[in-house]
Write an enzyme that holds these catalytic residues in place. Structure first.
Site, PDB file in Angstrom:
ATOM      1  N   HIS A  55      -0.369   0.639  36.388  1.00  0.00           N
ATOM      2  CA  HIS A  55      -1.681   1.085  35.896  1.00  0.00           C
ATOM      3  C   HIS A  55      -2.671   1.119  37.068  1.00  0.00           C
ATOM      4  O   HIS A  55      -2.912   0.089  37.707  1.00  0.00           O
ATOM      5  CB  HIS A  55      -2.142   0.104  34.815  1.00  0.00           C
ATOM      6  CG  HIS A  55      -3.392   0.485  34.104  1.00  0.00           C
ATOM      7  ND1 HIS A  55      -3.413   1.317  33.004  1.00  0.00           N
ATOM      8  CD2 HIS A  55      -4.679   0.112  34.304  1.00  0.00           C
ATOM      9  CE1 HIS A  55      -4.656   1.446  32.563  1.00  0.00           C
ATOM     10  NE2 HIS A  55      -5.456   0.722  33.341  1.00  0.00           N
ATOM     11  N   HIS A 108      -5.661   5.518  34.953  1.00  0.00           N
ATOM     12  CA  HIS A 108      -6.757   5.323  33.998  1.00  0.00           C
ATOM     13  C   HIS A 108      -8.040   5.747  34.695  1.00  0.00           C
ATOM     14  O   HIS A 108      -8.546   5.034  35.564  1.00  0.00           O
ATOM     15  CB  HIS A 108      -6.788   3.840  33.583  1.00  0.00           C
ATOM     16  CG  HIS A 108      -7.917   3.490  32.670  1.00  0.00           C
ATOM     17  ND1 HIS A 108      -8.289   2.185  32.436  1.00  0.00           N
ATOM     18  CD2 HIS A 108      -8.760   4.261  31.919  1.00  0.00           C
ATOM     19  CE1 HIS A 108      -9.302   2.170  31.575  1.00  0.00           C
ATOM     20  NE2 HIS A 108      -9.617   3.407  31.263  1.00  0.00           N
ATOM     21  N   MET A 165      -9.721   0.273  24.713  1.00  0.00           N
ATOM     22  CA  MET A 165     -10.277  -0.712  25.640  1.00  0.00           C
ATOM     23  C   MET A 165     -10.642  -1.972  24.860  1.00  0.00           C
ATOM     24  O   MET A 165     -11.382  -1.903  23.871  1.00  0.00           O
ATOM     25  CB  MET A 165     -11.536  -0.170  26.334  1.00  0.00           C
ATOM     26  CG  MET A 165     -11.300   0.920  27.373  1.00  0.00           C
ATOM     27  SD  MET A 165     -10.178   0.498  28.721  1.00  0.00           S
ATOM     28  CE  MET A 165     -10.931  -0.976  29.400  1.00  0.00           C
ATOM     29  N   MET A 190     -12.215   4.285  39.430  1.00  0.00           N
ATOM     30  CA  MET A 190     -13.619   4.099  39.015  1.00  0.00           C
ATOM     31  C   MET A 190     -14.515   4.796  40.029  1.00  0.00           C
ATOM     32  O   MET A 190     -14.276   4.698  41.239  1.00  0.00           O
ATOM     33  CB  MET A 190     -13.964   2.608  38.975  1.00  0.00           C
ATOM     34  CG  MET A 190     -13.077   1.804  38.050  1.00  0.00           C
ATOM     35  SD  MET A 190     -13.687   0.115  37.908  1.00  0.00           S
ATOM     36  CE  MET A 190     -12.367  -0.633  36.950  1.00  0.00           C
ATOM     37  N   SER A 193      -1.982  -3.755  35.886  1.00  0.00           N
ATOM     38  CA  SER A 193      -3.078  -3.152  36.645  1.00  0.00           C
ATOM     39  C   SER A 193      -3.250  -3.873  37.973  1.00  0.00           C
ATOM     40  O   SER A 193      -3.301  -5.108  38.018  1.00  0.00           O
ATOM     41  CB  SER A 193      -4.377  -3.262  35.847  1.00  0.00           C
ATOM     42  OG  SER A 193      -5.484  -3.084  36.710  1.00  0.00           O
ATOM     43  N   MET A 220     -11.704   6.178  34.951  1.00  0.00           N
ATOM     44  CA  MET A 220     -13.032   5.785  34.463  1.00  0.00           C
ATOM     45  C   MET A 220     -14.048   6.523  35.316  1.00  0.00           C
ATOM     46  O   MET A 220     -14.727   5.945  36.176  1.00  0.00           O
ATOM     47  CB  MET A 220     -13.191   4.257  34.549  1.00  0.00           C
ATOM     48  CG  MET A 220     -12.379   3.541  33.477  1.00  0.00           C
ATOM     49  SD  MET A 220     -12.092   1.814  33.860  1.00  0.00           S
ATOM     50  CE  MET A 220     -10.652   1.981  34.899  1.00  0.00           C
ATOM     51  N   ASP A 270      -5.975  -2.446  26.935  1.00  0.00           N
ATOM     52  CA  ASP A 270      -6.366  -2.710  28.328  1.00  0.00           C
ATOM     53  C   ASP A 270      -7.630  -3.571  28.316  1.00  0.00           C
ATOM     54  O   ASP A 270      -8.667  -3.147  27.795  1.00  0.00           O
ATOM     55  CB  ASP A 270      -6.626  -1.374  29.030  1.00  0.00           C
ATOM     56  CG  ASP A 270      -7.012  -1.533  30.496  1.00  0.00           C
ATOM     57  OD1 ASP A 270      -6.950  -2.655  31.027  1.00  0.00           O
ATOM     58  OD2 ASP A 270      -7.375  -0.503  31.104  1.00  0.00           O
ATOM     59  N   ASP A 317      -6.461   1.952  38.188  1.00  0.00           N
ATOM     60  CA  ASP A 317      -7.810   2.104  37.645  1.00  0.00           C
ATOM     61  C   ASP A 317      -8.699   2.848  38.629  1.00  0.00           C
ATOM     62  O   ASP A 317      -9.123   2.281  39.641  1.00  0.00           O
ATOM     63  CB  ASP A 317      -8.406   0.716  37.360  1.00  0.00           C
ATOM     64  CG  ASP A 317      -7.756   0.056  36.161  1.00  0.00           C
ATOM     65  OD1 ASP A 317      -7.831   0.636  35.063  1.00  0.00           O
ATOM     66  OD2 ASP A 317      -7.152  -1.023  36.331  1.00  0.00           O
TER      67      ASP A 317
END
Ligand code: DX5
Ligand code: ZN
Length: 217
Positions: free
Chosen positions: A28, A61, A132, A32, A4, A63, A170, A30
């Site tokens: 990866h 990923h 998670m 958000m 990540s 979120m 993760d 992320d």
């Protein structure tokens, strides 16, 4: 291995990705939105930029709230794998199908407090279960050892499916914790700060891979 970049220097994202991509199976990313989690990173336009390099296999990923609306756009942009949070999705089954129709692997993530019964019911629609092992939102948190039974259950669910379903961990994954994850049945490992705080991030990816391979369930 899916490092990540959350704890890398995000103002130099392409360079940071390039440091680890050649030794990684996926990268990866992320996403958000400051609503689903209390932190804000980057979104579709930035990922579209990264995906201009065809050598990058992205593991997005998400979120974010309203993944039913947004997740298929990441697949359409060329993401290799798109993972949404079960807690945020209105129609998880339809969303998995939509991701596959757009050419991505369909991942479903659960926060530490969310059980796996609903993912179990999704059956063969899911390509990856993301457990998670910290509360999502920030890198650098401590690994939650009490998530290991959930990793084992995810492996059982994955084993019953017809296709090749992956189990990803993760959060807090590093040299001290990756072996337990592999023993519990994980086969895709996200590591953020363990990789980017290392003097040589690429070498750390290789170290983590060999630790995981030696402990694979
Ligand atoms: C946290 C993110 C993770 C994060 C992991 O919400 O989903 O991918 O980058 O960072 P570390 O490995 O430092 O826990
Ligand atoms: Zn993540």
């Amino acid at each position: 291995m899916s490092p990540s970049v959350l704890n890398a220097n995000l103002s130099r994202l392409a360079e940071e990705v390039a440091r680890i991509a050649p030794v990684s199976d996926m990268v990866h990313l992320d996403v958000m939105d400051n609503h689903f989690v209390p932190n804000l990173t980057f979104g579709l336009p930035v990922i579209e930029g990264i995906l201009q390099d065809p050598a990058i296999r992205s593991d997005c990923h998400l979120m974010i709230d309203d993944p039913d609306r947004w997740a298929p756009e990441y697949a359409r942009a060329g993401a290799y794998s798109v993972t949404f949070h079960l807690e945020a999705a209105r129609e998880p089954a339809q969303l998995c199908s939509a991701l596959r129709n757009e050419g991505a692997r369909a991942g479903v993530a659960v926060k530490p407090g969310t059980g796996l019964d609903e993912i179990d019911r999704l059956g063969d629609l899911v390509d990856m279960i993301l457990i998670m092992t910290v509360e999502p939102g920030f890198g650098g948190q401590s690994f939650m050892t009490d998530m290991l039974p959930k990793v084992q259950r995810a492996r059982e669910i994955a084993g019953r499916a017809e296709g090749d379903v992956w189990v990803q961990v993760d959060g807090g994954v590093g040299p001290q914790t990756i072996e337990q994850c592999a023993e519990a049945g994980a086969n895709v490992f996200v590591a953020g700060s363990a990789v980017f705080k290392a003097d040589d991030p690429a070498a750390m990816v290789q170290t983590l891979r060999s630790l995981a391979e030696q402990s694979q369930a």
